[in-house]
Design a protein around this motif. Structure first.
Motif, PDB file in Angstrom:
ATOM      1  N   ARG A 255       0.839  -1.202   0.000  1.00  0.00           N
ATOM      2  CA  ARG A 255       0.000   0.000   0.000  1.00  0.00           C
ATOM      3  C   ARG A 255       0.874   1.252   0.000  1.00  0.00           C
ATOM      4  NH1 ARG A 255      -3.755  -2.480   4.772  1.00  0.00           N
ATOM      5  NH2 ARG A 255      -4.987  -3.913   3.482  1.00  0.00           N
ATOM      6  N   ALA A 256       1.953   1.224   0.789  1.00  0.00           N
ATOM      7  CA  ALA A 256       2.869   2.367   0.786  1.00  0.00           C
ATOM      8  C   ALA A 256       3.523   2.537  -0.581  1.00  0.00           C
ATOM      9  CB  ALA A 256       3.937   2.178   1.868  1.00  0.00           C
ATOM     10  N   GLN A 257       3.863   1.433  -1.222  1.00  0.00           N
ATOM     11  CA  GLN A 257       4.427   1.493  -2.573  1.00  0.00           C
ATOM     12  C   GLN A 257       3.432   2.108  -3.548  1.00  0.00           C
ATOM     13  OE1 GLN A 257       7.499   0.717  -3.947  1.00  0.00           O
ATOM     14  NE2 GLN A 257       6.548   1.625  -5.761  1.00  0.00           N
ATOM     15  N   GLN A 258       2.158   1.780  -3.398  1.00  0.00           N
ATOM     16  CA  GLN A 258       1.144   2.356  -4.281  1.00  0.00           C
ATOM     17  C   GLN A 258       0.998   3.852  -4.042  1.00  0.00           C
ATOM     18  OE1 GLN A 258      -0.271   1.153  -6.823  1.00  0.00           O
ATOM     19  NE2 GLN A 258      -1.655   2.846  -7.240  1.00  0.00           N
ATOM     20  N   ARG A 259       1.098   4.284  -2.794  1.00  0.00           N
ATOM     21  CA  ARG A 259       1.022   5.721  -2.519  1.00  0.00           C
ATOM     22  C   ARG A 259       2.206   6.453  -3.156  1.00  0.00           C
ATOM     23  NH1 ARG A 259      -0.604   3.660   2.570  1.00  0.00           N
ATOM     24  NH2 ARG A 259       1.459   4.049   3.492  1.00  0.00           N
ATOM     25  N   ALA A 260       3.380   5.805  -3.132  1.00  0.00           N
ATOM     26  CA  ALA A 260       4.538   6.402  -3.801  1.00  0.00           C
ATOM     27  C   ALA A 260       4.324   6.459  -5.311  1.00  0.00           C
ATOM     28  CB  ALA A 260       5.795   5.595  -3.470  1.00  0.00           C
ATOM     29  N   THR A 261       3.707   5.435  -5.875  1.00  0.00           N
ATOM     30  CA  THR A 261       3.415   5.430  -7.304  1.00  0.00           C
ATOM     31  C   THR A 261       2.430   6.541  -7.667  1.00  0.00           C
ATOM     32  OG1 THR A 261       3.799   3.030  -7.401  1.00  0.00           O
ATOM     33  CG2 THR A 261       2.564   4.012  -9.214  1.00  0.00           C
ATOM     34  N   ASP A 262       1.473   6.810  -6.794  1.00  0.00           N
ATOM     35  CA  ASP A 262       0.518   7.894  -7.046  1.00  0.00           C
ATOM     36  C   ASP A 262       1.229   9.232  -7.233  1.00  0.00           C
ATOM     37  OD1 ASP A 262      -1.541   6.095  -6.795  1.00  0.00           O
ATOM     38  OD2 ASP A 262      -2.015   6.613  -4.718  1.00  0.00           O
ATOM     39  N   GLU A 263       2.311   9.444  -6.498  1.00  0.00           N
ATOM     40  CA  GLU A 263       3.005  10.725  -6.553  1.00  0.00           C
ATOM     41  C   GLU A 263       3.694  10.967  -7.890  1.00  0.00           C
ATOM     42  OE1 GLU A 263       2.596  12.916  -4.400  1.00  0.00           O
ATOM     43  OE2 GLU A 263       1.831  11.814  -2.666  1.00  0.00           O
ATOM     44  N   ASN A 264       3.870   9.929  -8.694  1.00  0.00           N
ATOM     45  CA  ASN A 264       4.505  10.117 -10.000  1.00  0.00           C
ATOM     46  C   ASN A 264       3.646  10.986 -10.922  1.00  0.00           C
ATOM     47  OD1 ASN A 264       6.827   8.640  -9.457  1.00  0.00           O
ATOM     48  ND2 ASN A 264       5.884   6.701 -10.048  1.00  0.00           N
ATOM     49  N   VAL A 265       2.342  11.002 -10.682  1.00  0.00           N
ATOM     50  CA  VAL A 265       1.470  11.814 -11.541  1.00  0.00           C
ATOM     51  C   VAL A 265       1.714  13.307 -11.314  1.00  0.00           C
ATOM     52  CG1 VAL A 265      -0.920  12.375 -12.120  1.00  0.00           C
ATOM     53  CG2 VAL A 265      -0.252   9.992 -11.744  1.00  0.00           C
ATOM     54  N   PRO A 266       1.637  13.829 -10.070  1.00  0.00           N
ATOM     55  CA  PRO A 266       1.956  15.264  -9.909  1.00  0.00           C
ATOM     56  C   PRO A 266       3.402  15.589 -10.236  1.00  0.00           C
ATOM     57  CG  PRO A 266       1.626  14.199  -7.767  1.00  0.00           C
ATOM     58  CD  PRO A 266       1.162  13.238  -8.801  1.00  0.00           C
ATOM     59  N   ILE A 267       4.316  14.639 -10.046  1.00  0.00           N
ATOM     60  CA  ILE A 267       5.709  14.887 -10.427  1.00  0.00           C
ATOM     61  C   ILE A 267       5.816  15.090 -11.938  1.00  0.00           C
ATOM     62  CG2 ILE A 267       7.991  13.824 -10.591  1.00  0.00           C
ATOM     63  CD1 ILE A 267       7.455  12.522  -7.871  1.00  0.00           C
ATOM     64  N   ALA A 268       5.149  14.231 -12.707  1.00  0.00           N
ATOM     65  CA  ALA A 268       5.195  14.370 -14.169  1.00  0.00           C
ATOM     66  C   ALA A 268       4.471  15.635 -14.626  1.00  0.00           C
ATOM     67  CB  ALA A 268       4.581  13.132 -14.822  1.00  0.00           C
ATOM     68  N   ARG A 269       3.356  15.953 -13.986  1.00  0.00           N
ATOM     69  CA  ARG A 269       2.592  17.130 -14.394  1.00  0.00           C
ATOM     70  C   ARG A 269       3.345  18.418 -14.082  1.00  0.00           C
ATOM     71  NH1 ARG A 269      -1.904  15.907 -12.153  1.00  0.00           N
ATOM     72  NH2 ARG A 269      -3.021  15.232 -14.017  1.00  0.00           N
ATOM     73  N   ALA A 270       4.213  18.404 -13.082  1.00  0.00           N
ATOM     74  CA  ALA A 270       4.934  19.619 -12.683  1.00  0.00           C
ATOM     75  C   ALA A 270       5.788  20.179 -13.809  1.00  0.00           C
ATOM     76  CB  ALA A 270       5.802  19.323 -11.462  1.00  0.00           C
ATOM     77  N   SER A 271       6.264  19.321 -14.721  1.00  0.00           N
ATOM     78  CA  SER A 271       7.099  19.806 -15.823  1.00  0.00           C
ATOM     79  C   SER A 271       6.322  20.668 -16.803  1.00  0.00           C
ATOM     80  CB  SER A 271       7.724  18.614 -16.568  1.00  0.00           C
ATOM     81  OG  SER A 271       8.557  17.862 -15.712  1.00  0.00           O
ATOM     82  N   GLY A 272       5.001  20.581 -16.787  1.00  0.00           N
ATOM     83  CA  GLY A 272       4.202  21.387 -17.699  1.00  0.00           C
ATOM     84  C   GLY A 272       3.578  22.596 -17.046  1.00  0.00           C
ATOM     85  N   LEU A 273       3.856  22.828 -15.757  1.00  0.00           N
ATOM     86  CA  LEU A 273       3.285  23.969 -15.048  1.00  0.00           C
ATOM     87  C   LEU A 273       4.287  25.117 -14.990  1.00  0.00           C
ATOM     88  CD1 LEU A 273       1.519  22.119 -12.092  1.00  0.00           C
ATOM     89  CD2 LEU A 273       0.501  22.942 -14.234  1.00  0.00           C
ATOM     90  N   PRO A 274       3.792  26.352 -14.803  1.00  0.00           N
ATOM     91  CA  PRO A 274       4.717  27.495 -14.682  1.00  0.00           C
ATOM     92  C   PRO A 274       5.653  27.306 -13.494  1.00  0.00           C
ATOM     93  CG  PRO A 274       2.456  28.236 -15.006  1.00  0.00           C
ATOM     94  CD  PRO A 274       2.386  26.772 -14.761  1.00  0.00           C
ATOM     95  N   SER A 275       6.852  27.841 -13.636  1.00  0.00           N
ATOM     96  CA  SER A 275       7.828  27.838 -12.545  1.00  0.00           C
ATOM     97  C   SER A 275       8.234  29.274 -12.257  1.00  0.00           C
ATOM     98  CB  SER A 275       9.051  26.995 -12.913  1.00  0.00           C
ATOM     99  OG  SER A 275       9.713  27.521 -14.039  1.00  0.00           O
ATOM    100  N   VAL A 276       8.397  29.578 -10.992  1.00  0.00           N
ATOM    101  CA  VAL A 276       8.762  30.923 -10.555  1.00  0.00           C
ATOM    102  C   VAL A 276      10.028  30.824  -9.720  1.00  0.00           C
ATOM    103  CG1 VAL A 276       8.037  32.982  -9.297  1.00  0.00           C
ATOM    104  CG2 VAL A 276       6.339  31.611 -10.543  1.00  0.00           C
ATOM    105  N   ASN A 277      11.034  31.635 -10.078  1.00  0.00           N
ATOM    106  CA  ASN A 277      12.289  31.653  -9.338  1.00  0.00           C
ATOM    107  C   ASN A 277      12.617  33.083  -8.941  1.00  0.00           C
ATOM    108  OD1 ASN A 277      13.076  28.797  -9.701  1.00  0.00           O
ATOM    109  ND2 ASN A 277      13.134  29.370 -11.868  1.00  0.00           N
ATOM    110  N   ALA A 278      13.159  33.265  -7.780  1.00  0.00           N
ATOM    111  CA  ALA A 278      13.616  34.577  -7.308  1.00  0.00           C
ATOM    112  C   ALA A 278      15.075  34.470  -6.927  1.00  0.00           C
ATOM    113  CB  ALA A 278      12.779  35.034  -6.109  1.00  0.00           C
TER     114      ALA A 278
END
Length: 506
Positions: free
Chosen positions: A46-69
């Protein structure tokens, strides 16, 4: 074919009946519930599946705006002697916003691959459940079988001990020879050795039960019958090919590798982003502004497009594409290999189940026949027409048939449940394990897959599975009552025990 509703009603109804008849006994359903809630294999998956779930927001993050200061401070320690306007120090601050516009399909394929692997992970979790339940059922039935075998061997030792005492008594009065006594002694010693081996096996089975369930086995109730199993192996295979979780997981992994190829190909395509942001500078009063019309501080802002076109990367993109294609080839072959395993498991489980059912019928007949045979041999021995060796052999044949019977009962039940597992019908929802809230992997996915915050977490994980170090070492004491069919009472009437009916005693 045994549907999930049928199994659910069966186990729930059986548990209710058993709880009413013997509150202290443990049912198979209760053992499965304990394992479902506390076994480390399934909690880790179950913990492994929760870690697998996180791959979706990780992959989606590359297509979202990024802000750096960024900010900086510079102290000019040495300036040119002919430069009269150089500042002595400078502080800067800037912010940059980058919005991906085109990534060559990298983000789209990465997200699709991650989502597909989430589906595959859920199927893998289902398979872990069914494997765990199959192991628990096997451990449960092993304890029942080994308790019966210990009981049978204990009974056999007691019988042979009576035989030996009777043989010695009859030897004293001249009815038997020293050979008869020696045969009885040898068979009793062998029976005691078999009892010790059976006790050791019972302890091993109980320790396995503790490892899987988390608590020692008490008095285990006879498990409910598994109804409506498939009538032929072909039906079992057809159901397994549609529902087996490991086959579904392998198919999802194969689908995900198709998107991996798209990710690899995106590494050689142009990327376009919109960029911009404000900036600020301050010379901190160190800049000589007299007559120049400038100030010691100022702001600026910029916006534009950034285009990156790969021209040569040393062959890395092509290698990544070839690698992704090879991994897809492996995933395709793994689907075939898993399919073969599923087919073999379904057919072999069906064969073992059917053959064990037939062995049970034959063994029940053999047990009843051997009981009659033993009584007859004892009676004939009392009048001198049978030898002590005949009695010993009849005792051993009865024991063998009884052991065969309890072993076949165990094999039939375990094989039947393994057949359900191969068909994808031996998971928590199929078995009606509603003693608490069932684990829902979709809930965690819904919780995390749209999160875009950079801060936060779920905290330090706490152990879920229970430890067994506090469980006492298991023993070989039989607490379960013996089946009437396995009971072989010894006839201790004077005529049979002392040989009073023997011709040379008349």
């Amino acid at each position: 074919m045994l549907g999930g509703i049928a199994v659910r009603r069966l186990l729930a109804g059986s548990a209710l009946i058993h709880c009413e008849t013997q509150a202290s006994a443990e049912t198979l359903r209760e053992a499965l519930l304990k394992a479902y809630a506390t076994n480390p294999t399934i909690t880790a998956q179950r913990a492994q599946q929760r870690a697998t779930d996180e791959n979706v927001p990780i992959a989606r993050a590359s297509g979202l705006p990024s802000v750096n200061a960024s900010a900086g401070y510079t102290e000019y320690l040495l300036t040119a002697s002919n430069n009269f306007v150089s500042p002595g120090r400078q502080a800067t601050a800037s912010a940059n916003v980058s919005v991906p516009i085109y990534t060559g399909g990298l983000v789209r394929n990465s997200v699709a691959a991650a989502k597909t692997r989430v589906d595959g992970g859920r199927a893998q979790l289902r398979g872990t459940e069914s494997d765990l339940f199959t192991n628990v059922v096997a451990a449960y039935m092993d304890v029942i079988r080994d308790e019966a075998i210990v009981g049978l061997n204990t009974q056999n030792v007691r019988v042979l001990d009576v035989n030996l005492q009777a043989s010695r008594d009859r030897f004293q009065v001249g009815d038997l020879t020293r050979t008869d006594v020696a045969q009885s002694e040898a068979r009793l010693a062998l029976a005691r050795a078999q009892l010790q081996s059976a006790q050791a096996q019972l302890i091993t089975s109980r320790e396995t039960y503790v490892r899987l369930v988390g608590t020692p086995a008490g008095i285990l109730e006879t498990p409910p019958t598994l109804p409506h199993l498939p009538g032929n192996p072909q039906l079992a295979v057809e159901t397994a090919l549609q529902n087996n979780p490991f086959l579904l997981a392998a198919a999802k992994e194969s689908d995900a590798t198709r998107y991996d190829i798209g990710v690899a190909r995106a590494n050689r395509l142009p990327r376009l982003s919109a960029v911009g942001g404000p900036s600020y500078y301050n010379y901190l009063g160190s800049y000589n502004t007299s007559g120049s019309g400038t100030t010691n501080a100022g702001t600026a802002a910029q916006a534009g497009l950034s285009l990156s076109v790969p021209l040569f990367q040393g062959g890395r993109p092509a290698a990544q594409v070839r690698q992704a294609e090879a991994l897809r080839g492996r995933a395709i072959e793994n689907v075939t290999a898993t399919e073969r395993n599923v087919i073999a498991q379904a057919r072999s489980a069906y064969a073992v189940w059917r053959s064990s059912e037939q062995v049970i019928q034959s063994s029940e007949t053999a047990v009843n026949a051997n009981k009659l045979s033993l009584e007859g041999v004892r009676a004939e021995n009392s009048v001198g027409t049978r030898t002590i060796l005949d009695i010993l052999n009849a005792e051993q044949e009865l024991l063998n048939s009884q052991v065969t019977l309890v072993t076949a009962r165990r094999d039939a039940y375990v094989a039947g449940f393994a057949l359900l597992a191969a068909m994808g019908e031996a998971e928590a929802r199929d078995l009606g394990l509603d003693g608490g809230v069932l684990y829902d992997p979709v809930a965690n996915y819904n919780r995390v897959h749209h999160r875009i915050g950079d801060f936060g977490g779920d905290g330090e994980p706490a152990p879920v599975a229970t430890r067994t170090v506090q469980s006492p070492a298991q023993d070989a004491v039989v607490r379960r009552p013996q089946d009437e069919l396995l009971d072989s009472p010894v006839d201790r009437t004077p005529n049979l025990t002392t040989g009073a009916a023997s011709p040379n005693r008349q």
